[in-house]
Design an enzyme around this catalytic site. Structure first.
Site: not given
Ligand code: NAD
Length: 286
Positions: A9, A120, A172, A182, A190, A220-222
């Protein structure tokens, strides 16, 4: 030797996966990455061209090395599961061996074993729709990409994980408190991921002496979060209402992951660990 980690991820340097990779690299781990098939070309090109060099820098001044990047789509377990339209899609046809089973086999052939597995990733095609407007297909797609993906990764990597190893995922708080916006079954996904963390901690603990935890991270603003559409609002809400009124850094999640994945956390398994400036503890907006 240091520990070897497979992190599923990462497709840029903005998300939690990247920060976890850096924290593990800083602690001396070898980093292998699984990148979503449609995103791997641009990720590898950017890596090669040095676009991430500044964000690869570790505290000691050295640059994080990513030993190998594997194409991966966690929605498919074996080649037989891949529909023809996906297999022949030009975003997929350039890559090979990207189903979960094949990636685990490739890692085994290349390196023999791993110590650390990181999940991730998440995807919910209808995330912007309220649950009441979510289709069955969208709901099941969210569960498949965001929850079963972890079951599948652990199932296929467990045989090559060294006893004493550990895995982690990212969750989350929308799993346990209603977060309007969401949607698309992502809150359900989740909740499943957190419940599975407990069941898999038991099963993988007994079967392979592997620990399983999940980090409930603050906003996080990903790239993925921006696609949901209300991330700026969530960041502001957290800043205003959390016990710790500061920006939440991806590195803070990375450092917690490195701890949970290390022997320092050798008695912690089946846990949901909050890394959210304490927002989860609040019952009233302030
Ligand atoms: P991110 O965009 O960096 O990561 C998500 C990744 O998932 C991407 O690289 C995407 O290409 C990959 N992905 C999606 N579908 C896929 C698949 N079928 N096979 C392989 N890869 C796949 O964003 P992030 O926010 O860092 O997300 C990482 C984790 O953190 C996720 O589980 C997200 O739910 C969790 N999270 C994020 C937040 C937030 O506010 N950003 C808060 C809590 C939890």
């Amino acid at each position: 030797r240091g520990k070897r980690a497979f992190i599923a991820g990462i497709a840029d340097d903005n998300g939690y996966g990247w920060a976890i990779a850096k924290a593990l690299a800083a602690a001396g781990a070898e980093i292998l990455v699984g990148t979503w098939v449609p995103a791997i070309n641009i990720f590898e090109t950017s890596l090669r061209r040095g676009k991430f060099d500044e964000s690869r820098r570790l505290l000691n001044g050295s640059l994080m090395e990513i030993i190998k990047v594997y194409p991966l789509d966690t929605v498919y377990d074996t080649p037989e599961d891949v529909p023809v339209d996906v297999r022949t899609n030009k975003r997929y046809s350039g890559a090979s061996n990207w189903t979960v089973k094949e990636v685990a086999e490739s890692v085994k052939n290349d390196f023999g074993s791993i110590d650390i597995l990181v999940h991730s990733l998440a995807n919910g095609p209808e995330v912007t729709k309220p649950l009441l407007e979510t289709s069955r297909k969208g709901y099941l797609a969210a569960i498949s990409a965001s929850s079963y993906s972890f079951v599948s990764l652990l199932k296929h990597f467990l045989p090559i994980m060294n006893p004493g190893g550990a895995s982690i995922s990212l969750t989350y708080i929308a799993s346990e408190r209603t977060i309007p916006g969401y949607g698309g079954g992502m809150s359900s996904a989740k909740a499943a991921l957190e419940s599975d963390t407990r069941v898999l901690a038991f099963e993988a603990g007994r079967k392979g002496k592997i620990r399983v935890n999940t980090i409930s991270a603050g906003p996080l603003g990903s790239r993925a979060a921006k696609a949901i559409g209300f991330i700026e609002k969530m960041i502001k809400y957290s800043y205003a209402n959390a016990p710790l009124q500061k920006e939440l850094l991806a590195d803070e999640v990375g450092n917690t992951a490195a701890f949970l994945l290390s022997p320092l956390a050798s008695a912690i398994t089946g846990s949901v660990v909050y890394v959210d400036n304490g927002l989860n503890a609040m019952g009233l907006a302030t």
